[in-house]
Design a protein around this motif. Structure first.
Motif, PDB file in Angstrom:
ATOM      1  N   ALA A 147       7.208  -7.444   1.659  1.00  0.00           N
ATOM      2  CA  ALA A 147       5.959  -8.364   1.294  1.00  0.00           C
ATOM      3  C   ALA A 147       5.769  -9.506   2.148  1.00  0.00           C
ATOM      4  CB  ALA A 147       5.985  -8.543  -0.028  1.00  0.00           C
ATOM      5  N   MET A 148       7.191 -10.015   2.205  1.00  0.00           N
ATOM      6  CA  MET A 148       7.291 -11.236   2.937  1.00  0.00           C
ATOM      7  C   MET A 148       7.096 -11.119   4.312  1.00  0.00           C
ATOM      8  SD  MET A 148       8.649 -13.772   1.197  1.00  0.00           S
ATOM      9  CE  MET A 148       9.413 -14.876   2.442  1.00  0.00           C
ATOM     10  N   PRO A 202       6.691   2.763   0.710  1.00  0.00           N
ATOM     11  CA  PRO A 202       7.176   1.957  -0.329  1.00  0.00           C
ATOM     12  C   PRO A 202       8.072   2.587  -1.488  1.00  0.00           C
ATOM     13  CG  PRO A 202       4.908   1.093   0.244  1.00  0.00           C
ATOM     14  CD  PRO A 202       5.137   2.440   0.893  1.00  0.00           C
ATOM     15  N   HIS A 203       7.775   3.775  -1.857  1.00  0.00           N
ATOM     16  CA  HIS A 203       8.562   4.511  -2.756  1.00  0.00           C
ATOM     17  C   HIS A 203       9.846   4.780  -2.373  1.00  0.00           C
ATOM     18  CE1 HIS A 203       7.233   8.024  -0.620  1.00  0.00           C
ATOM     19  NE2 HIS A 203       8.016   8.670  -1.175  1.00  0.00           N
ATOM     20  N   PHE A 250       0.755  -1.169   0.082  1.00  0.00           N
ATOM     21  CA  PHE A 250       0.225  -0.004  -0.135  1.00  0.00           C
ATOM     22  C   PHE A 250       0.851   1.295   0.014  1.00  0.00           C
ATOM     23  CE2 PHE A 250      -2.704  -3.330   2.289  1.00  0.00           C
ATOM     24  CZ  PHE A 250      -3.737  -3.294   1.411  1.00  0.00           C
ATOM     25  N   PRO A 251       0.715   2.143  -1.138  1.00  0.00           N
ATOM     26  CA  PRO A 251       1.795   3.390  -1.060  1.00  0.00           C
ATOM     27  C   PRO A 251       1.661   4.263  -0.055  1.00  0.00           C
ATOM     28  CG  PRO A 251       0.060   3.245  -2.838  1.00  0.00           C
ATOM     29  CD  PRO A 251      -0.076   1.905  -2.171  1.00  0.00           C
ATOM     30  N   PHE A 311      -0.773  -4.560   8.272  1.00  0.00           N
ATOM     31  CA  PHE A 311      -2.388  -4.311   7.764  1.00  0.00           C
ATOM     32  C   PHE A 311      -3.365  -5.581   8.210  1.00  0.00           C
ATOM     33  CE2 PHE A 311      -5.403  -4.926   4.420  1.00  0.00           C
ATOM     34  CZ  PHE A 311      -5.892  -3.518   4.340  1.00  0.00           C
ATOM     35  N   GLY A 312      -2.706  -6.827   7.804  1.00  0.00           N
ATOM     36  CA  GLY A 312      -3.684  -7.879   8.060  1.00  0.00           C
ATOM     37  C   GLY A 312      -4.026  -8.193   9.485  1.00  0.00           C
TER      38      GLY A 312
END
Length: 356
Positions: A158-159, A146-147, A102-103, A113-114
Motif C-alpha cells: 500500500a505504501m 494480496p491474499h 485490489f484482490p 495502478f495509479g
C-alpha cells in the motif's frame, strides 16, 4: 519495514511547500466534526494527528485528501488554494487503514495502478514500480496477490502504491492498526526511516500515543473537533497544557491545587513550582517516572506516603501511593510492597502548571 535508500531520491521535488489548514469547519447535519481547525505543516515534515475516536482527525485527513469538502475554511498547499481541487488532481496520496488493495491484481499491478490510470508510458511504469518496490524490499512479492501476503507485506505494498505516484503529501490513515504489537513496532521505525530518506511530507492519523511519539516531528493532539496542543513529541509529553493532553499522552499524576505561598497549596501539602500559576485554582501534572523515591522526606516538595498497590512490569514497577493516589514508576529492585511506608520527592522542575 526494511528500507533501502535510493541512489537518486525520486521524491526530491515532493517537499515543495507548506500545507496550511485555515479555520476549517466540517458539519454533518447538526453534528460539528471540526470546529475551526488551523494547522501549518512544513514541507518534508512527519506530522501526526493524534486523538481518541470521534475527535475529527480522520475527517480532517479526508478534507486534506479531497474526499470531503469543508463546510468553511481553506486548505492551501505551497500557497495555492486546493480546497475545491478533486482528490485525483491533488499531489496527495492516501494509505488507508484497510490498505484497499485490489484482490484481483498482482502486487506489481496494484503498485502500477495509479500510473496506468494516468496513462504513463509502459517503460516508465516498469521503471518507477521496480524502483519503489526495491526501496521497500517487496520485489520478491511482485507476482503474488494480496491474499498471499501478511499484514506487514500488505502495508508495504500500500505504501509503494502511494509513493510511486510521487506525491507532495502522503496521508496515512491508521495504517498500522491491523498489525500485531511486535510488527507494529518494527514498521513504525521503518516508516520513520523511509520518510526521512524521501523527504516527503507525511501526515499520520492515529489514536496510538506510542506510535505518534515514535514517528513524529510534531504532533497535533485533537479533541472534539478542536486542536488542543501542537508540538514536538518532547513538548507535548513533558509540557502538556491541559489535563486531557497530560492524561492522553501517557500516564500522569494530576494534582488539584490553589495558588499560594509563592507556589501552590495541594492535598499533598505546599509545593514549590517553576513559576507561579496564573489561576487561583487549577491543576498540576507530574509524570510517574519523575516522582522520586528518597531515603527521607527532607527539603521542599517531599512527603511521606504509603504504598497502596504495586504492578510489576519487568523492567520497572509501578506503585500507587496514598495520600493523593500518586503513581510512581521505579526500578524493579528493590521491590515495593503494599503497606510499605516510603518518602517521595516531587522535583519542582518536573511539575507542570496546566491551563485547566
Amino acid at each position: 519495514m526494511a528500507v533501502t535508500r535510493p541512489s537518486v531520491n525520486p521524491q526530491a521535488r515532493a517537499a515543495t511547500g507548506t500545507l496550511a489548514v485555515e479555520d476549517v469547519v466540517k458539519r454533518f447535519g447538526e453534528v460539528t466534526a471540526l470546529g475551526g481547525v488551523s494547522l501549518e505543516i512544513k514541507a518534508g515534515e512527519f506530522f501526526t494527528l493524534l486523538g481518541p475516536s470521534g475527535c475529527g482527525k480522520t475527517t480532517l485527513l479526508r478534507i486534506i485528501a479531497g474526499f470531503e469538502l469543508p463546510s468553511a475554511g481553506r486548505v492551501r498547499l505551497g500557497g495555492a488554494d486546493i480546497t475545491g481541487v478533486p482528490a485525483n488532481q491533488r499531489p496527495v496520496n492516501t494509505v488507508f487503514q484497510s490498505y484497499a488493495l485490489f484482490p484481483h491484481l498482482s502486487v506489481f499491478e496494484n503498485v502500477a495502478f495509479g500510473l496506468r490510470s494516468r496513462r504513463v508510458p509502459q517503460a516508465e511504469v516498469h521503471k518507477r514500480v521496480e524502483m519503489v518496490m526495491g526501496m521497500l524490499q517487496i520485489e520478491r512479492f511482485m507476482a503474488r496477490y494480496p491474499h498471499q501476503l501478511s499484514g506487514g507485506q500488505k502495508q508495504r505494498v500500500a505504501m509503494a502504491r502511494a509513493l510511486v505516484n510521487e506525491p507532495q503529501v502522503l496521508l496515512l490513515d491508521e495504517p498500522m492498526s491491523a498489525l500485531d504489537a511486535k510488527l507494529r513496532a518494527e514498521v513504525q521505525v521503518g516508516l520513520r526511516r523511509l520518510q526521512r530518506s524521501l523527504g516527503t511530507t507525511f501526515i499520520l492519523v492515529t489514536h496510538d500515543q506510542d506510535e505518534a511519539m515514535t514517528v513524529s516531528d510534531r504532533i497535533a493532539v485533537m479533541r472534539e473537533g478542536q486542536v488542543i496542543q501542537v508540538g514536538t513529541p518532547e513538548e507535548v509529553y513533558a509540557r502538556p497544557r491541559t489535563c486531557f493532553v497530560a492524561e492522553f499522552l501517557g500516564a500522569a499524576n494530576l494534582i488539584p491545587a490553589r495558588r499560594g505561598g509563592g507556589g501552590a497549596e495541594t492535598p499533598l501539602g505546599p509545593l514549590e513550582l517553576p513559576a507561579p500559576p496564573r489561576w487561583e485554582q487549577g491543576n498540576l501534572a507530574i509524570r510517574p517516572e519523575r516522582v522520586e523515591l528518597v531515603p527521607e522526606p527532607r527539603g521542599h516538595n517531599c512527603l511521606r506516603a504509603r504504598v497502596r498497590e504495586v504492578v510489576y512490569r519487568g523492567s520497572h514497577q509501578e506503585a500507587w501511593l496514598e495520600p493523593g493516589g500518586l503513581r510512581v514508576r521505579a526500578a524493579a529492585h528493590p521491590a515495593l510492597r503494599p503497606g510499605q511506608e516510603v518518602a517521595v520527592h516531587l522535583p519542582k522542575e518536573a511539575l507542570v502548571v496546566l491551563d485547566d
